[in-house]
Design a protein around this motif. Structure first.
Motif, PDB file in Angstrom:
ATOM      1  N   LEU A  60       0.994   3.959  -3.106  1.00 46.84           N
ATOM      2  CA  LEU A  60       0.628   5.348  -2.859  1.00 46.84           C
ATOM      3  C   LEU A  60       1.767   6.295  -3.211  1.00 46.84           C
ATOM      4  N   ALA A 109      -6.129   6.646  -3.210  1.00 48.64           N
ATOM      5  CA  ALA A 109      -6.019   6.077  -1.865  1.00 48.64           C
ATOM      6  C   ALA A 109      -7.295   5.355  -1.464  1.00 48.64           C
ATOM      7  N   LEU A 161      -7.265   1.398  -0.527  1.00 46.87           N
ATOM      8  CA  LEU A 161      -7.563   0.929   0.827  1.00 46.87           C
ATOM      9  C   LEU A 161      -8.710  -0.078   0.830  1.00 46.87           C
ATOM     10  N   ARG A 219       1.944   8.049   2.601  1.00 48.68           N
ATOM     11  CA  ARG A 219       1.807   9.516   2.604  1.00 48.68           C
ATOM     12  C   ARG A 219       2.937  10.204   3.359  1.00 48.68           C
ATOM     13  N   VAL A 257       0.834  -1.201   0.000  1.00 46.37           N
ATOM     14  CA  VAL A 257       0.000   0.000   0.000  1.00 46.37           C
ATOM     15  C   VAL A 257       0.867   1.247   0.000  1.00 46.37           C
ATOM     16  N   SER A 258       1.897   1.284   0.854  1.00 37.81           N
ATOM     17  CA  SER A 258       2.750   2.476   0.936  1.00 37.81           C
ATOM     18  C   SER A 258       3.492   2.709  -0.374  1.00 37.81           C
ATOM     19  N   TYR A 291      -1.232   3.060   4.593  1.00 40.50           N
ATOM     20  CA  TYR A 291      -1.765   4.351   4.125  1.00 40.50           C
ATOM     21  C   TYR A 291      -0.931   5.513   4.653  1.00 40.50           C
ATOM     22  N   PRO A 351      -8.282  10.274   3.021  1.00 43.91           N
ATOM     23  CA  PRO A 351      -7.757  10.597   1.689  1.00 43.91           C
ATOM     24  C   PRO A 351      -8.705  11.509   0.928  1.00 43.91           C
ATOM     25  N   TYR A 365      -6.914   8.078  10.804  1.00 40.11           N
ATOM     26  CA  TYR A 365      -7.525   8.016   9.470  1.00 40.11           C
ATOM     27  C   TYR A 365      -8.760   8.910   9.393  1.00 40.11           C
TER      28      TYR A 365
END
Length: 501
Positions: free
Chosen positions: A72, A79, A83, A145, A68-69, A141, A209, A204
């Motif tokens: 992104l 995003a 997710l 970012r 995921v990282s 996530y 996002p 979150y």
């Protein structure tokens, strides 16, 4: 997506490193409390179950935060959709895994540990898998970012919750009232994971996002996530699987060397729950570096910025050396009395020193593996770990059963596994990137600055003993002297403290 500045990379690393150091410090306190709550044999039982839990977590979600990282950071998907798809993937794996553990707890306990007393402990760890599933997606996530505050806070809070509850149990309620103290210790695992998830979920909700149109098919996105996450999962699952094998194999081989079952379990607890946690404490830096290097190097590599990739590699290895070289000298000179002070472990030097040397290789191995994963070669750490793990298990089988020398054999086997994995990963980093590492600058100044620690701290301790200074003050002041000597040595060698920071 705009390239991240070096300042943001190092600020993120500093944030995660600070949290990791705090978490490791709390982890040491937690291990101290566990040792007192469970005793040597009870800690050994806990340490036999914990690798199986790590293997379950690894099988379910290990590669998800990295995938995921990285996606992104590279801007390959929105995003929101990323997710959703990642959450669906981890739940598809986690929910059946939980059911299997609950239903097959008895055959698993008999097969792995040769004792049905482990069945309640296996039931106790299963709820933690669900919390870890959601946490893994949210962690990826925030990492993608480059927002490290919430993952850092979650990491610290998870350990703090366990320490607070265990401290309360020890001081407010007699642990003798509990018929199964190892089960109580295992129940703290899902509790800590729930605290971590709560903080990540809060973060979150505060930083959701931005809505963004994404016409990419969910099936294609799922394939991309799995392509990145499966090699990482297999690599970490290999390490977790090795830990499970060792938890079953080491006590058996120690019994062959002449120990009773209780003594073998107690020795396993001392090695894995008392000696190794202190030695692995400095890996907080390299784990943080590795976590930040994956999206950073992936982004630089995607933009074909070779010079920037090389700069990240050199700086990360140099930063690792600046911290881990003096820590290794401190562990070689003060590690045994520190371990005795924290855990009352009474680990012999013939066991502790090989583990310290192996730990030195592990510190760098974590950084090398992060570099390879950032380059998109997540398969290489997997195969390198496989070869190193097979070597380690073979050496455990050969050396741990030697009459009267089983503990020393285990330490040598573990150190050899760490060293082999490090050297394999280093070879592929150099081969893929063609980076020129200035070995003299990376290792020379830190080693010269740290060498006086080896000579001066024993003299300092001997001088304090003449004045009948207590053990705690003796060790505390010795660590301060070691730090002062190191910083003085760096200053004399021309290394600026701002560069160290």
């Amino acid at each position: 997506m705009q390239p991240k500045s070096r300042k943001s990379i190092w600020w993120g690393t500093l944030t995660l490193t600070s949290a990791a150091l705090a978490s490791r410090g709390l982890g040491l306190i937690y291990r101290m409390l566990l040792a007192r709550f469970l005793g040597g044999e009870g800690l050994g039982l806990f340490q036999m179950v914990f690798p199986f839990y790590v293997a379950l977590v690894t099988l379910a979600v290990a590669g998800t935060p990295i995938a995921v990282s990285q996606m992104l950071a590279e801007g390959k998907a929105s995003a929101n959709r990323l997710l959703r798809v990642a959450t669906l993937i981890v739940l598809t794996i986690t929910l059946p895994l939980m059911a299997l553990v609950i239903v097959w707890a008895k055959p698993l306990a008999v097969t792995l540990y040769h004792d049905e007393m482990f069945v309640p402990m296996l039931w106790a760890i299963s709820p933690a898998l669900l919390a870890v599933a959601f946490s893994s997606v949210l962690r990826g996530y925030f990492l993608g970012r480059q927002e490290m505050e919430y993952p850092a806070a979650a990491q610290v809070a998870e350990q703090l919750a366990r320490v607070a509850i265990l401290f309360a149990l020890l001081n407010l309620v007699s642990h003798h009232l509990f018929p199964n103290p190892p089960l109580i210790a295992v129940l703290l695992i899902p509790l800590g994971e729930a605290v971590s998830l709560a903080i990540l979920a809060y973060g979150y909700l505060r930083r959701p996002p931005e809505p963004k149109l994404d016409d990419r098919e969910p099936q294609g996105l799922a394939r991309a996530i799995l392509k990145l996450s499966i090699p990482v999962t297999l690599s970490r699952l290999l390490g977790s699987g090795v830990a499970v094998v060792e938890a079953s194999l080491i006590p058996l081989r120690l019994q062959i060397s002449g120990m009773s079952r209780a003594a073998a379990v107690r020795t396993f607890g001392q090695l894995t729950g008392m000696a190794l946690p202190l030695i692995l404490f400095p890996s907080a830096l390299t784990v943080s570096l590795s976590t930040n290097l994956i999206p950073a190097i992936a982004e630089a590599s995607a933009h074909q910025q070779t010079e920037r990739v090389h700069k990240y590699i050199v700086d990360s290895i140099a930063a690792t050396a600046l911290l881990t070289i003096p820590v290794t000298f401190v562990l070689l000179t003060l590690g045994l009395p520190l371990d005795d002070l924290f855990f009352h472990a009474s680990v012999p030097s013939t066991v502790f020193i090989p583990l310290v040397i192996g730990g030195f290789f592990l510190y760098f191995d974590i950084a090398f593996a992060g570099i390879l994963r950032g380059l998109g070669r997540t398969d290489l750490p997997l195969w390198n770990d496989l070869v190193a793990s097979l070597l380690e298990i073979a050496l455990i089988w050969i050396l741990a059963g030697h009459p009267g020398r089983g503990r020393e054999g285990i330490a040598i086997a573990v150190a050899a596994g760490f060293a082999a994995s490090c050297l394999f990963n280093l070879y592929y980093v150099l081969r893929l990137t063609r980076v020129r590492l200035p070995w003299g600058r990376i290792f020379g100044r830190p080693a010269m600055a740290a060498f006086p620690i080896w000579l001066a701290t024993p003299l300092w301790q001997a001088w304090l003993r003449q004045w009948h200074v207590g053990q705690v003050m003796n060790l505390f002041s010795s660590v301060l002297v070691a730090c002062a000597l190191y910083f003085l040595g760096l200053a004399i060698s021309g290394t600026r403290l701002t560069r160290l920071l």
